[in-house]
Design an enzyme around this catalytic site. Structure first.
Site, PDB file in Angstrom:
ATOM      1  CG  ASP A  16      -1.905 -18.408  -8.819  1.00 44.55           C
ATOM      2  OD1 ASP A  16      -2.209 -19.604  -8.960  1.00 44.55           O
ATOM      3  OD2 ASP A  16      -2.336 -17.515  -9.579  1.00 44.55           O
ATOM      4  CE  LYS A 113      -4.731 -19.570 -11.070  1.00 50.00           C
ATOM      5  NZ  LYS A 113      -4.119 -18.365 -11.639  1.00 50.00           N
ATOM      6  CB  CYS A 158      -5.260 -15.642  -8.704  1.00 54.73           C
ATOM      7  SG  CYS A 158      -4.617 -15.268 -10.362  1.00 54.73           S
TER       8      CYS A 158
HETATM    9  C1  VGL Z   1      -2.193 -13.137 -10.710  1.00 59.91           C
HETATM   10  C2  VGL Z   1      -1.894 -11.249 -11.963  1.00 59.91           C
HETATM   11  C3  VGL Z   1      -1.526 -12.007 -13.050  1.00 59.91           C
HETATM   12  C4  VGL Z   1      -2.553 -13.729  -9.388  1.00 59.91           C
HETATM   13  C5  VGL Z   1      -1.846 -13.915 -11.780  1.00 59.91           C
HETATM   14  O1  VGL Z   1      -2.118 -14.867  -9.086  1.00 59.91           O
HETATM   15  O2  VGL Z   1      -3.271 -13.054  -8.614  1.00 59.91           O
HETATM   16  N1  VGL Z   1      -2.227 -11.806 -10.805  1.00 59.91           N
HETATM   17  N2  VGL Z   1      -1.506 -13.336 -12.957  1.00 59.91           N
END
Ligand code: VGL
Ligand code: ZN
Length: 213
Positions: A16, A113, A158
């Protein structure tokens, strides 16, 4: 420092590293951009590189706005507790794009995802219903991978969920700590490291992989 040698059955998971989690983004992780040069240095060491993208529908169940609530509150959804976030990483928007300075020409798979409207997915292996696999474990097994190195954003969400599910799926897991940054919401970072430690996730710095042999 003794070097940790990368082997043919190691993979790097880049979690991410997207505009919305970096400076100026909708859910900017403090100092999130700092992971980019470290990940760029690590990636060429690995025979298999997978990048993930948080990839939500408009009106996603993890968005506070969907429930007319404030960001960072927690609610109960059908699969359990859910932290509510600002709208972020809406599929196919610039916020959901990978950071422009990330250099991953050898990434062979990009996994998206959190794409089901009603279910979040911090983990790259399994959605938050704890039932729906993403297919990543099968991909890595078919590629002959035994150990995964995890880097990216955010350490306590994540990255941690991916590391824990990687262990549960039978992989050795190393989190490259300095190539991650955290959100740290109400003790979430300490809790994440404790849970990862209990699960046998190893914690290393980039230096351990890049040090001269
Ligand atoms: C994430 C909060 C919401 C992350 C993703 O990538 O850690 N955190 N969506
Ligand atoms: Zn998300």
């Amino acid at each position: 420092m003794a070097r940790l040698d990368i082997k043919a059955d190691d993979a790097l998971l880049v979690v991410d590293v997207q505009n919305d989690f970096c400076a100026g983004g909708a859910l900017a992780v403090p100092d999130g951009d700092a992971v980019v040069p470290l990940i760029n240095a690590l990636a060429p060491l690995f025979p298999v590189v997978v990048a993930t993208q948080d990839w939500h529908t408009p009106g996603h169940a993890s968005f506070a706005s969907t429930h007319s609530r404030d960001p960072f509150e927690t609610i109960d959804l059908h699969y359990g507790q859910q932290v509510l976030w600002p709208d972020h990483c809406v599929r196919d928007t610039s916020g959901a794009a990978l950071h422009p300075e990330l250099v991953l020409p050898d990434a062979q798979m990009i996994l998206r995802k959190g794409h089901h409207a009603g279910v979040d997915s911090y983990s790259a292996f399994q959605e938050a219903d704890r039932l729906t696999p993403t297919g990543l474990a099968g991909y890595l097994r078919e590629r002959g991978i035994a150990r995964i190195f995890v880097a990216g954003l955010a350490t306590d969400f994540c990255v941690a969920w991916t590391a824990l599910d990687g262990r549960a799926a039978g992989f050795e897991v190393v989190v490259v700590e300095d190539a991650c940054r955290a959100i740290d919401l109400e003790g979430s970072l300490d809790r994440a490291w404790r849970e990862m430690g209990d699960a046998g996730v190893l914690r290393k710095d980039t230096e351990a992989l890049l040090a001269p042999a």
